[in-house]
Write an enzyme that holds these catalytic residues in place. Structure first.
Site, PDB file in Angstrom:
ATOM      1  N   ASP A  62      54.822  37.749  56.243  1.00 31.34           N
ATOM      2  CA  ASP A  62      53.494  37.620  55.656  1.00 31.34           C
ATOM      3  C   ASP A  62      52.988  39.025  55.369  1.00 31.34           C
ATOM      4  OD1 ASP A  62      50.768  37.339  55.160  1.00 31.34           O
ATOM      5  OD2 ASP A  62      50.412  35.945  56.809  1.00 31.34           O
ATOM      6  N   TYR A 155      39.053  38.165  43.203  1.00 35.20           N
ATOM      7  CA  TYR A 155      40.387  38.393  42.641  1.00 35.20           C
ATOM      8  C   TYR A 155      40.400  39.628  41.747  1.00 35.20           C
ATOM      9  CZ  TYR A 155      44.749  37.516  40.110  1.00 35.20           C
ATOM     10  OH  TYR A 155      46.004  37.636  39.555  1.00 35.20           O
ATOM     11  N   LYS A 159      42.636  43.212  42.340  1.00 34.75           N
ATOM     12  CA  LYS A 159      43.609  43.766  41.405  1.00 34.75           C
ATOM     13  C   LYS A 159      43.191  45.143  40.897  1.00 34.75           C
ATOM     14  CE  LYS A 159      46.490  40.399  41.757  1.00 34.75           C
ATOM     15  NZ  LYS A 159      47.782  40.622  42.446  1.00 34.75           N
TER      16      LYS A 159
END
Length: 252
Positions: A62, A155, A159
């Site tokens: 993970d 999100y 990024k």
């Protein structure tokens, strides 16, 4: 074969873009440590590539956990004698929520995988590259969502953060010949959107003007083809770049 005998770690390897990258790399002669959380999918991937020119080793991990990020790098060195390329591909979506509606729980989950994962993996990879003394190569799968309003606030922030991190790494280690490049996909046919669950409808509705301009959906093979080029010696003088694979979506 463009990647013959290169030692490569790929995260998010059990499905979607990551799976395509692993398959293409191994068929191009690379020795790959394929990292993902789903044991059974990694086993199926290994079985499908058992006769390919390169070698595949699986690693259940993970990327939001430091010990797993460090362990997968160590696995490549243990199995193949060195590390040549790290591909930070693992990533998750948010729920399209706006800043007014996003939650701390979603923030922690998305940032843990999308930002901390590449940070921890890249940190360990750079340490290995510096010790080896012959350069290195990092490829990070980001998103056009860093600058194009194609998802939610969390999100997009994740990024944008990873883009800044990788460009910084490319700049500060340029004299050590450690390259960092970023692949920024647009709409690609993967499981990432279906695994998102029910979107925040307010946020989803507010970005429909952008979504409507999407020129179509790409495939994982479109990402894998660029990844092969960036992992190969053909791109030896390319570093610090964000390369969109979006069919022209961000040209609007």
């Amino acid at each position: 074969m463009k990647l013959e005998n290169k030692s490569i770690v790929v995260t998010g390897a059990s499905s979607g873009m990551g799976k395509c990258v692993v398959e293409t790399f191994v068929r191009e002669g690379a020795n790959v440590v394929a990292v993902a959380r789903r044991t059974e999918r990694l086993a199926a991937l290994a079985e499908s590539l058992k006769d390919a020119p390169g070698k595949l080793v699986t690693y259940v991990g993970d990327v939001s956990k430091r010990e797993d990020c460090e362990g997968m790098i160590a696995k490549a060195v243990e199995c193949f004698g060195r590390l040549d390329v790290l591909v930070n591909n693992a990533g998750v979506m948010d729920d399209m929520a706006t800043i007014a509606n996003c939650t701390d729980e979603k923030y922690d989950y998305v940032m843990g995988i999308n930002v901390y994962g590449p940070l921890a993996a890249t940190r360990k990879a750079v340490q290995v590259f510096l010790e080896q003394g012959n350069g290195g190569n990092i490829i990070t799968v980001s998103s056009i969502g860093a600058q194009h309003q194609a998802a939610g606030a969390v999100y997009g922030a994740s990024k944008a953060a990873v883009n800044a991190m990788m460009r910084h790494t490319a700049f500060v280690y340029r004299n050590e010949k450690i390259r960092c490049n970023i692949i920024a996909p647009g709409g690609i046919n993967t499981e990432i959107s279906t695994s998102m669950g029910m979107p925040d409808m307010d946020g989803y509705g507010r970005i429909q003007q952008v979504q409507a301009m999407m020129p179509g959906m790409g495939e994982g093979s479109d990402i894998a083809s660029l990844a092969v080029f960036l992992a190969s010696d053909e791109s030896a003088f390319i570093s610090g770049q964000i390369i969109a694979v979006d069919g022209g979506w961000t040209a609007f």
